[in-house]
Design an enzyme around this catalytic site. Sequence first.
Site, PDB file in Angstrom:
ATOM      1  N   GLY A 202     158.354  98.170  69.391  1.00  0.00           N
ATOM      2  CA  GLY A 202     157.548  97.226  68.636  1.00  0.00           C
ATOM      3  C   GLY A 202     156.168  97.037  69.234  1.00  0.00           C
ATOM      4  CG  PHE A 203     154.569  99.389  71.308  1.00  0.00           C
ATOM      5  CD1 PHE A 203     154.987  99.727  72.587  1.00  0.00           C
ATOM      6  CD2 PHE A 203     154.825 100.272  70.269  1.00  0.00           C
ATOM      7  CE1 PHE A 203     155.654 100.914  72.823  1.00  0.00           C
ATOM      8  CE2 PHE A 203     155.499 101.457  70.501  1.00  0.00           C
ATOM      9  CZ  PHE A 203     155.910 101.782  71.780  1.00  0.00           C
TER      10      PHE A 203
ATOM     11  CB  ILE B  31     162.067  96.614  72.746  1.00  0.00           C
ATOM     12  CG1 ILE B  31     161.334  96.383  74.079  1.00  0.00           C
ATOM     13  CG2 ILE B  31     162.425  95.290  72.101  1.00  0.00           C
ATOM     14  CD1 ILE B  31     159.970  95.706  73.905  1.00  0.00           C
TER      15      ILE B  31
ATOM     16  CB  THR C  22     161.947  97.887  78.468  1.00  0.00           C
ATOM     17  OG1 THR C  22     162.899  96.949  77.968  1.00  0.00           O
ATOM     18  CG2 THR C  22     160.653  97.737  77.701  1.00  0.00           C
TER      19      THR C  22
ATOM     20  N   GLY D 204     156.348  96.038  81.517  1.00  0.00           N
ATOM     21  CA  GLY D 204     155.993  96.667  80.236  1.00  0.00           C
ATOM     22  C   GLY D 204     154.509  96.753  79.943  1.00  0.00           C
ATOM     23  CD  GLU D 205     153.361  93.368  77.901  1.00  0.00           C
ATOM     24  OE1 GLU D 205     154.589  93.319  77.714  1.00  0.00           O
ATOM     25  OE2 GLU D 205     152.550  93.564  77.000  1.00  0.00           O
TER      26      GLU D 205
END
Lengths: 741, 225, 334
Positions: A236-237, A463, A465, A698-699
């Site tokens: 989805g990001f 998701i 990860t 994640g970011e």
Amino acid sequence: MSDSIIGAGPKRIDGQRKVTGAAPYAADHHPDNMAYGYGVFSTIARGTVTGLDLDAARQSPGVIDIFHHDHFPELHRSPSSMAQGNKVEETRLPFEDNQVHYEGQFVALVVADTFENARAAARKVGVSYQRDDNAIANLDQGVKAHGTQKGQGNHERGDAAGNFDGAAHSIDVTYTTPVENHNPMEMHASVASWEGDRLTIFESSQGVVQQRGALSKIFGIPQEHIRVESPFIGSGFGSKLWMWPHAVAVSAAAREIGRPVQLVVPRQQMFTTTGHRPETRQRMRLATDERGRLVSLRHESINTTSFTDQYVETCGSVTKSLYSCPNLLVSHETTRVNRGTPTSMRAPGAAPGLFALESAIDEMALAAGVDPLEFRMNNYATRDESQDLDFSSNHIREATEKAAEKFGWQDRNPEVGSMRDGHEIIGYGMAACNWEAIKRECEARVSLRADGTAYVTCATQDIGTGTYTIIAQTVSELTGLPLEKITVRLGDTSYPKGPISGGSWTTATTLPAIAAATREAIKELKGYATGEKGDFAGVDSDSDSLTFENGQLTHDGQSVDYVDVLKGQKLASADGHAHTQGADDKYSYRSFGAHFVEVRWDPGISNLRVSRVVSAIDVGRVINSMTARNQVEGAIVMGLGMAHFEATEYDARNGRPVNNNYAEYVVPVHADQPPEVDVILLDYPDLAFNEFGARGIGEIGITGMAAAVANAVYHATGKRIRDLPIFKEKLMENVPEVQSA
Amino acid sequence: MSDHHNNEGLGVETFDARSPSRRRFLKTMGASSLAAATAPAWAQIAQAGQQQKEPVEPRDDGAPAEGEQQIQLTVNGVAHTLNVKPNAVLLDVLRDRLMLTGTKKGCDQGQCGACTLLVNDTAINSCLSLAVSHDGDEITTIEGLSQGDELHPVQVAFWAHDAYQCGYCTSGQIMSAVAILNDDNIGSDDASVREAMSGNICRCGAYKNILAAVQDARGKMEGAS
Amino acid sequence: MREFDYARADSPRQAVSTHGRSEQAAYLAGGTTLLDLVKIDIMRPDQVVDINRLDLNQIETLNDGRTRIGALVTNTALARDDRIKNEYAVLSEALLSGATTQLRNKATTAGNVMQRVRCPYFRDGVSSCNKREPGSGCAAIKGHNRSVHAVLGTSEQCIATHPSDMCVAMAAIGATVTVEGPDGQRDIGFLDFHLLPGDTPEREHALKPGELITHVTLDAPLENSRSGYLKLRDRASYQFALASSAVIVTLEGDTITNARVALGGVGTKPWRALEAEKALKGQKIGEASFTHAAGIAFKGATPYAHNAFKIPLGQQAIVRNLTTLTAQEDRRTS
């Protein structure tokens, strides 16, 4: 802890399902008697729907019903509160009225017996509009027409303006970034079924709990009557953090026709009605003293938002604390345009913000006559000056040094265009990366079962990860059970409340709850063992001398398998439930890192490519080395796309998106993968943050990437690109001037 | 290399999901890859969002209704007689009629590669294919690559190398990889593989691991031959 | 997709008779253009004639040295055919630079010739587009026109590029398109096949209603020529050309004795640069002559707001391609 499964790199426990096609994504669900929806979308960016011609569509094969603003149940808006657990980004409901605020907005929904019949009928719906010719197509037009609104996340300390004029060195430059789209591989999809007044919806969601809350408010039914499931999502990001109109539309349609309905948002409308990273304009004013120490820093940004909602891209979020500077101003403003509502996209704020900041730092270093690496080392903050707090753990200097060494920064000839290889000019560039670490409250349940397995539930999501796997690792760590004995179930609101999968929150938020629930289960088990029928009857169950390791309860040299404890008392399981709290405010919790990038520019054919990346990342402890590295490597690829290719273009005359498909919105493909990508994970546990010392990953890998590329491009070409993406024409000489229309 | 091949007692004969008379793309796995390929029982229960799918039974739609055409599709070795409308797309027929949902729809326009599968051993985009055009064809989807717990070497390698994140493009990546590894016209060097796989977009950006998996599987498949 | 009738043809004649002269019928080969456009409702055939079972899969060398390619030879099969690789390297390279492995497995020779434009205003179904709706205007000229819009061969009515790579190579090689139609069989010169938009952008090619391409026959290769295709774009693969060149040259020592140059990504049709070829003939190889010829190729080019860079980029595609070809001894063909 060297033999600990925490920090090891076991392969994913859900991997087999992914490589065999057995992992169920939203649109893979086919409840009995399911119908298919297909949307009709506005073809103007601003105006009013004045009429719908439905005759041909109604006669089309298989059509069951067609919904639109005059034929749609009356619903309620969600208050859109994250704290209440019902946040949506686009608060306006689909078919709420006949107003059109952006092109690609739902104006009708056809429901038919098959997908192809629904799509065919949707093509036959005639829509007439009263077009408002004052559509605002871009940021410049928005500012000109309506000015700006103040956003949140602003900050001021010292006197930035007063210390700018007269400083030894200064720059005043403006950067712009375009609309980018998340474009997850899986299109947004919902499958909604009702039984009486109970709704079950399979959704491609990064936040099932928030979606349940929003649906509860919108349909006016209790949360207990709604089940949102998202066991697997095609990523989805950020675009799937909050529910979008399609899910409301399909839920209503399913209730109206009394059948389950599946709705997949077409790829074209993934660019219009499911969020995007907004366009930004960022003015950077920096000044240093003689020695190149920052004395003034201003980061003032404007981003586009919709006419229906206020979304602030907090471009200056990192600027507040990454560098030491006594005089600093961060401000965020928005301007309204006729596009759908923007939303968080991987590293919201920081991704475009660090393009500006880390490009500007490079420009400032040059202006001050200091090597960009040295400039950063001289100016990195040692504490969070915006909050007047120490960092819980900050190894950015080591990250920068390690990456620089591995990359070979010392071999860089600082002279622009001086490094060549055949046709190509080589450029080296670097940038810092930075992201906040967030930990929220979380619930989880763990059962130690009499069949020798553990069963774990939490309404968070994996998701892509690796959340399934790190949760199993956590339970394995505390129980000694091997991963194959641990079943993890996520992405279902019938489980204890978990966090959204976004913002790199999930690891730090979820694992403490999983651990606490595991300990509760062990405690319950000890209670059984020390009860009157237990193997350790009479022993104090809280006693340190009663231990649980490798599935064995041990006291005074005597061990009993936990399975035998349960079986002995004919019990199915020992269960633990936990509700853990968010982070405290004793420290500033952030993740750090640095990217080093080599680009190659072939001026003879105007070809730019990223050939090498070395990144060192400080995210606290890494829970799974394999999935963590994958996250950073993937973020580097997305960052490369942001730097180099990605921009959603709109026709300036009417706001129409013009490249809203996967062929013309250019994302990196296999062939764009740099031959060398080397990720160094520093792995210093941040134990002030949580017991596992993990901050989430994640970011951070996308932050700074675009700037590192742009800085390398400057080194190769002497051209400072302040306007993403770095299309080749921006680097070319002799491009003819054309009078704009 | 022979289509079916025994590896001196240690190896196992690979399954043939379709007609054994056809030239098989799937090469023999060695003993070591078999060990890794054999799925533990736990994998069947972990993270279930729904039950394991039932094996696909041959389907026979009977006489076609007006506006429908009858076609024969052999999917993963199972022959189906289906009635389809001319505008039915192969991808949708597999997903919505045969419930073979492993093949994914990522764009529906031939722009992403998520729907890649093999038709008569050739990798194609199933989203740009009319079902009716494939009357009589043999189709292999991701579900037909493994047999029970026995994974294809490419699947083993994808799992071992973490060659995915969200997993949505994975079926298409794997099907492309299988086709590429069995295509002597495509170079075995990294650059050739990257170019040949460029029709399969991975927005998660797991390209580095996917390449590693493809090259590792190449070794496993060649090592066994 | 809207509903349509479907028929499978067993022979070209049967295909043509099923199709008839209807403007609403369409031949289906690989489907990579047709089904894409039907899905987005830009093409609305009421009759689809599936020609995939026709026996048009051969690549044959004719007695006169030409090479005849069946309409249904896939892009993959054509690119890897030994004769094509050896004698028409430019064609093999052009094919392999186009689309993706799996699309090339479906896409056919005739279908590639029949590709339609990628202009977003054509594809969105609502913007002014003279190609889709003659007389409605061209939204691209003053709209967003960076990547799939031309600088050569444009008109006041249309500026969309022809997207094919294969056709650019064929334009350089020289070819004949053989068609079968309601009025029988005929040949069309390749350079005459695709039409400039002019005042009739809705007319994209020389086919009459109902005509079916059965073969494309390549001219015999230039003796002792070397050839190559160079495609420039944003990402490294899976993107239509921003600019590309197909170049064939023959040399005597350092002198160019013959040259063929065609361009992609910059023209409204596969663009043969005849004047540039003339300028190259008899010249010594080297940057000066290459740059001069490249300039001639873009003489009279019309830049638009976002695609002006294609003028220098297209010249670079010519110069680098020539430079590489003339520097390499091992690229000599036949």
